[in-house]
Structures are given as structure tokens and as C-alpha cells.
Design a protein around this motif. Structure first.
Motif, PDB file in Angstrom:
ATOM      1  N   ASP A   1       0.986  -1.360  -0.058  1.00 42.82           N
ATOM      2  CA  ASP A   1      -0.016   0.031  -0.047  1.00 42.82           C
ATOM      3  C   ASP A   1       1.031   1.282   0.013  1.00 42.82           C
ATOM      4  O   ASP A   1       0.546   2.325  -0.607  1.00 42.82           O
ATOM      5  CB  ASP A   1      -0.902  -0.090   1.265  1.00 42.82           C
ATOM      6  CG  ASP A   1      -1.982  -1.002   1.187  1.00 42.82           C
ATOM      7  OD1 ASP A   1      -2.584  -1.199   0.112  1.00 42.82           O
ATOM      8  OD2 ASP A   1      -2.156  -1.946   2.188  1.00 42.82           O
ATOM      9  N   ILE A   2       2.012   1.271   0.636  1.00 39.50           N
ATOM     10  CA  ILE A   2       2.700   2.276   0.817  1.00 39.50           C
ATOM     11  C   ILE A   2       4.270   1.697   0.885  1.00 39.50           C
ATOM     12  O   ILE A   2       4.565   0.416   1.164  1.00 39.50           O
ATOM     13  CB  ILE A   2       2.746   3.347   2.027  1.00 39.50           C
ATOM     14  CG1 ILE A   2       2.812   2.481   3.248  1.00 39.50           C
ATOM     15  CG2 ILE A   2       1.424   3.954   1.924  1.00 39.50           C
ATOM     16  CD1 ILE A   2       2.968   3.185   4.545  1.00 39.50           C
TER      17      ILE A   2
ATOM     18  N   LEU B   1       7.927   2.732   2.530  1.00 39.99           N
ATOM     19  CA  LEU B   1       8.295   3.745   3.806  1.00 39.99           C
ATOM     20  C   LEU B   1       9.781   3.610   3.819  1.00 39.99           C
ATOM     21  O   LEU B   1      10.361   2.391   4.056  1.00 39.99           O
ATOM     22  CB  LEU B   1       7.732   3.370   5.055  1.00 39.99           C
ATOM     23  CG  LEU B   1       8.093   4.180   6.068  1.00 39.99           C
ATOM     24  CD1 LEU B   1       7.603   5.477   6.188  1.00 39.99           C
ATOM     25  CD2 LEU B   1       7.390   3.695   7.647  1.00 39.99           C
TER      26      LEU B   1
ATOM     27  N   THR C   1       3.574   2.497  -6.604  1.00 40.96           N
ATOM     28  CA  THR C   1       3.237   2.484  -4.962  1.00 40.96           C
ATOM     29  C   THR C   1       3.738   3.683  -4.530  1.00 40.96           C
ATOM     30  O   THR C   1       4.829   4.238  -4.600  1.00 40.96           O
ATOM     31  CB  THR C   1       4.376   1.182  -4.321  1.00 40.96           C
ATOM     32  OG1 THR C   1       4.115   0.096  -4.798  1.00 40.96           O
ATOM     33  CG2 THR C   1       3.954   1.077  -2.996  1.00 40.96           C
ATOM     34  N   PRO C   2       2.900   4.408  -3.629  1.00 40.59           N
ATOM     35  CA  PRO C   2       3.449   5.831  -2.872  1.00 40.59           C
ATOM     36  C   PRO C   2       4.108   5.562  -2.119  1.00 40.59           C
ATOM     37  O   PRO C   2       4.657   4.560  -1.367  1.00 40.59           O
ATOM     38  CB  PRO C   2       2.003   6.107  -2.233  1.00 40.59           C
ATOM     39  CG  PRO C   2       1.000   5.127  -2.667  1.00 40.59           C
ATOM     40  CD  PRO C   2       1.458   4.032  -3.162  1.00 40.59           C
ATOM     41  N   VAL C   3       5.368   6.488  -1.842  1.00 42.90           N
ATOM     42  CA  VAL C   3       6.415   6.714  -1.171  1.00 42.90           C
ATOM     43  C   VAL C   3       6.267   7.742   0.017  1.00 42.90           C
ATOM     44  O   VAL C   3       5.967   8.811  -0.534  1.00 42.90           O
ATOM     45  CB  VAL C   3       7.793   6.766  -2.085  1.00 42.90           C
ATOM     46  CG1 VAL C   3       9.032   6.950  -1.030  1.00 42.90           C
ATOM     47  CG2 VAL C   3       7.856   5.567  -2.985  1.00 42.90           C
ATOM     48  N   ILE C   4       6.524   7.315   1.209  1.00 44.09           N
ATOM     49  CA  ILE C   4       6.813   8.318   2.451  1.00 44.09           C
ATOM     50  C   ILE C   4       8.137   8.171   2.746  1.00 44.09           C
ATOM     51  O   ILE C   4       8.667   6.887   2.901  1.00 44.09           O
ATOM     52  CB  ILE C   4       5.694   7.754   3.444  1.00 44.09           C
ATOM     53  CG1 ILE C   4       4.129   7.693   3.092  1.00 44.09           C
ATOM     54  CG2 ILE C   4       6.072   8.715   4.493  1.00 44.09           C
ATOM     55  CD1 ILE C   4       3.277   7.416   4.180  1.00 44.09           C
TER      56      ILE C   4
ATOM     57  N   GLN D   1       0.933  10.684   8.105  1.00 48.16           N
ATOM     58  CA  GLN D   1       1.186  10.561   6.746  1.00 48.16           C
ATOM     59  C   GLN D   1       0.982   8.913   6.509  1.00 48.16           C
ATOM     60  O   GLN D   1       0.208   8.904   5.273  1.00 48.16           O
ATOM     61  CB  GLN D   1       2.559  10.660   6.363  1.00 48.16           C
ATOM     62  CG  GLN D   1       2.853  12.504   6.335  1.00 48.16           C
ATOM     63  CD  GLN D   1       2.006  13.144   5.131  1.00 48.16           C
ATOM     64  OE1 GLN D   1       1.754  12.477   4.248  1.00 48.16           O
ATOM     65  NE2 GLN D   1       1.960  14.211   5.422  1.00 48.16           N
ATOM     66  N   ILE D   2       1.132   8.134   7.377  1.00 50.43           N
ATOM     67  CA  ILE D   2       0.687   6.673   6.883  1.00 50.43           C
ATOM     68  C   ILE D   2      -0.608   6.333   6.796  1.00 50.43           C
ATOM     69  O   ILE D   2      -1.328   5.692   6.096  1.00 50.43           O
ATOM     70  CB  ILE D   2       1.588   5.908   8.004  1.00 50.43           C
ATOM     71  CG1 ILE D   2       2.878   5.806   7.791  1.00 50.43           C
ATOM     72  CG2 ILE D   2       0.871   4.368   8.066  1.00 50.43           C
ATOM     73  CD1 ILE D   2       3.912   5.023   8.943  1.00 50.43           C
TER      74      ILE D   2
END
Length: 76
Positions: free
Chosen positions: A17-18, A20, A41-44, A73-74
Motif C-alpha cells: 500500500d505504501i 516507507l 506504490t506511494p512513497v513516504i 502520513q501513513i
């Protein structure tokens, strides 16, 4: 998981989902955030210079050492 053949790597990045990657110190840049972005995939990541310089508007940034903002953010 051990070794993954190169052609299987995108499958595993796209399952998340992310992605990190969060560091509190300045360090070298690895390819994994770029691979995650290329798989959709979104990156934090932490807002250290190397991530901001390379990832630009393609990631969400959190100040190093701020666990509450990271959690926000998560959850976002």
C-alpha cells in the motif's frame, strides 16, 4: 524472502500500500524508492536533502525524528 529474480521485483513493490524509507541522518541514496514509484506504490520518506533532491514531488516527506507526523502520513 531471499533472492528475487529481477523480473519479479516489480510484482512485490506493487503489492504494498505504501513504501516507507525513513532515516534520521544524511545517507546515500538507494534505488528502492524509485523502484516503488515506478511500480505505482506511494512513497513516504524523511525530508532529508537526498530524498527531496531526487524524488521531488513524487513522495510525501516527514521531518526526521517526528513519529507523530510519520503516523499521520501513513494514515493519510
Amino acid at each position: 524472502m531471499g533472492y528475487l529474480p529481477e523480473d519479479e521485483v516489480p510484482y512485490y513493490f506493487s503489492m504494498g500500500d505504501i513504501f516507507l524509507t525513513y532515516s534520521s541522518s544524511s545517507e546515500g541514496f538507494g534505488l528502492t524508492p524509485l523502484e516503488a514509484i515506478s511500480c505505482g506504490t506511494p512513497v513516504i520518506c524523511s525530508s532529508i536533502l537526498v530524498y527531496r533532491e531526487i524524488l521531488r514531488d513524487n513522495a510525501l516527506y516527514v521531518p526526521p525524528g517526528d513519529s507523530l507526523k510519520l503516523a499521520e502520513q501513513i494514515k493519510f
